[in-house]
Design an enzyme around this catalytic site. Structure first.
Site, PDB file in Angstrom:
ATOM      1  N   GLU A   1      -5.990   1.173   3.438  1.00  0.00           N
ATOM      2  CA  GLU A   1      -4.607   1.530   3.150  1.00  0.00           C
ATOM      3  C   GLU A   1      -4.010   2.129   4.427  1.00  0.00           C
ATOM      4  OE1 GLU A   1      -2.923   1.111   0.297  1.00  0.00           O
ATOM      5  OE2 GLU A   1      -4.571   0.397  -0.975  1.00  0.00           O
TER       6      GLU A   1
ATOM      7  N   HIS B   1      -3.927  -3.086   3.272  1.00  0.00           N
ATOM      8  CA  HIS B   1      -2.906  -2.819   2.261  1.00  0.00           C
ATOM      9  C   HIS B   1      -1.975  -1.708   2.751  1.00  0.00           C
ATOM     10  CE1 HIS B   1      -4.678  -5.111  -1.247  1.00  0.00           C
ATOM     11  NE2 HIS B   1      -5.657  -5.151  -0.355  1.00  0.00           N
TER      12      HIS B   1
ATOM     13  N   HIS C   1      -0.900  -8.187  -1.144  1.00  0.00           N
ATOM     14  CA  HIS C   1       0.318  -7.838  -1.866  1.00  0.00           C
ATOM     15  C   HIS C   1       1.487  -8.109  -0.921  1.00  0.00           C
ATOM     16  CE1 HIS C   1      -2.341  -4.994  -4.398  1.00  0.00           C
ATOM     17  NE2 HIS C   1      -2.140  -6.120  -5.059  1.00  0.00           N
TER      18      HIS C   1
ATOM     19  N   GLU D   1       3.359  -5.409   1.024  1.00  0.00           N
ATOM     20  CA  GLU D   1       2.586  -4.510   1.888  1.00  0.00           C
ATOM     21  C   GLU D   1       2.368  -5.247   3.205  1.00  0.00           C
ATOM     22  OE1 GLU D   1      -0.828  -3.319  -0.409  1.00  0.00           O
ATOM     23  OE2 GLU D   1       0.426  -2.631  -2.076  1.00  0.00           O
TER      24      GLU D   1
END
Length: 477
Positions: free
Chosen positions: A302, A210, A90, A93
């Site tokens: 994440e 991410h 993404h 990110e």
């Protein structure tokens, strides 16, 4: 800006100073052009153990550049596991993108400085690092520096929803129902490049970096009930995935702490890891595709609440994540590895290794070597290949193993009557059947303003709303 960079360079230099030679990294953001220059300069600096290569181009024509570390760059070595990191899927990110750039510089420099841990890692592992899977989205995000801008690629496609939904097919087969049809899917060039990459190299372990939360998510990402948005949906390798997720989370500075802020979400007592579908369900994810289409186990990391953190947070984030990044790469050396050969010592490509009680198989690479990530314990293994006898072995993997156990198989040739069902086993010659001549990109071109009339057999999957599901993408499950 020059003074800002100089200040950070001095800060890092003093932070690392111990009287011994050390790695100096500038903890700044890089444009796409700067990223490419850093990666190529790093590969040139460590030319004996590193190279850069492109797996394809973005929708706007930017190279999807990978830097590789290995004692024999550009070649798969027998029994040496293949590992990959993917960042910036993404585009907004961005922390993972930066951490992977720093990681590449760190691996090169520390190897040259004689860091025994890094030398052992590179000498025993082939490492591939793709800092930016979505360079077009990153440019948009860096221009606006916002939460939402640049998440998708320049075609407005979310790349982590763009892979074939093999998870639905896997669930359907386990319920013995008719195989469902896939929805219409415009395959982004970035997605297709990664699909080819996964096909071309026998990856064993992977992580995609991410932002927006602080945890490690593991497959399945798509719920086993299509109408349940938050439903625990484990793979057959649930225990192995949990161990791998724990490896990263526990090595991170504060990811595993139950008192750590989770960006507004409630993950109390989970220790920083969660099954993806239990967190929230989505189809077409890259992690599920890796698991169901290849031998590769992939997790989603994440890195924190800030998708585009301030530049002065880059160095602290490197300190929080460095040990986790290294520990997770070392985790590729768990379980078992070996070679499947015939009676004459020739490696058997495409032989299947199964583990009793785990309904997920891996297959051997070009020269007959394989890797199977496994938890400690007693396991019964079976090696099979078309036209050969079946061989079973019982192995005990102790808890204190620091490298994969070696388990080889020798299969004897047998005469078998052809069976019609053998022609339809999913996963047979998967890699060769998936666009073997790289025709997809050429068929996307137009001749004299018109699409080419003659299309390869797989074209309908990429362009039509209906038709049979491409079950050949799905390995035995």
């Amino acid at each position: 800006m020059t003074l800002y960079i100089l200040r950070f360079s001095l800060k890092v230099a003093f932070a690392n100073f111990s009287g011994e030679p050390s790695t100096i990294i500038q903890f700044i953001y890089h444009t796409n052009a700067q990223m490419v220059n850093v990666l190529k300069r790093t590969a040139a600096k460590c030319s004996d153990i590193s190279r850069t290569y492109s797996i394809g181009r973005s929708a706007e024509g930017k190279d999807l550049l990978v830097i590789e570390f290995s004692t024999n760059p550009g070649h798969h070595e027998l029994l040496k596991p293949e590992f990959k990191y993917v960042g910036n899927m993404h585009g907004n990110e961005v922390l993972g993108r930066q951490l992977l750039i720093y990681l590449a510089e760190y691996l090169c420099s520390e190897y040259l400085l004689g860091n025994e841990r890094i030398q052992t890692l590179i000498n025993t592992t082939r490492i591939h690092i793709l800092p930016s899977m979505n360079p077009d989205g990153y440019e948009l995000a860096s221009y606006f520096n916002g939460w939402l801008n640049g998440r998708r690629n320049s075609q407005n496609i979310d790349l982590n929803r763009n892979f074939p939904d093999l998870t639905s097919i896997a669930y359907s087969r386990r319920r013995y129902r008719h195989t469902p049809r896939l929805p219409n899917l415009q395959v982004a060039p970035e997605t297709y490049a990664v699909m080819k990459w996964i096909r071309s190299i026998p990856f064993v372990l992977s992580a995609s970096l991410h932002g927006g939360e602080l945890l490690v998510s593991y497959p399945f990402d798509f719920s086993k009930h299509p109408h349940e948005d938050k439903m625990f949906s484990p793979t057959p390798d649930e225990q192995m995935f949990k161990l791998l997720a724990r490896t990263y989370a526990d090595a991170h500075a504060n990811m595993a702490s139950n008192s750590t802020d989770r960006c507004g979400a409630s993950f109390a007592h989970r220790g920083g890891i969660i099954n993806g579908a239990e967190w929230y369900s989505f189809a077409g994810g890259m992690a599920d595709f890796n698991y169901l289409h290849s031998n590769c186990f992939e997790l989603t990391v994440e890195l924190g609440c800030e998708k585009f953190p301030p530049e002065d947070e880059l160095y602290p984030e490197w300190l929080r994540n460095k040990e986790a990044l290294l520990s997770f790469m070392e985790a590729v050396h768990q379980g078992i590895k070996g070679v499947v050969k015939d009676e004459f010592g020739n490696g058997i490509k495409g032989a299947t290794i199964s583990v009793r009680g785990i309904r997920h198989e891996v297959t051997t690479a070009e020269d007959g070597d394989y890797w199977r990530l496994l938890n400690p314990g007693v396991h019964v293994l079976t090696a099979t290949a078309s036209g050969y006898s079946k061989v079973m072995k019982r192995v005990n993997l102790p808890h204190n193993m620091d490298k994969a156990g070696r388990v080889d198989f020798v299969l004897k040739k047998v005469s078998l009557e052809p069976d019609v069902d053998d022609l339809y086993i999913p996963g047979v010659e998967t890699y060769e059947r998936f666009d073997p001549y790289n025709q997809f990109e050429s068929y996307r071109d137009r001749e004299n303003g018109e699409e080419r009339q003659e299309k390869p057999w797989w074209w309908s999957y990429f362009t039509q709303t209906s038709g049979s599901s491409p079950t050949w993408l799905l390995r035995n499950f």
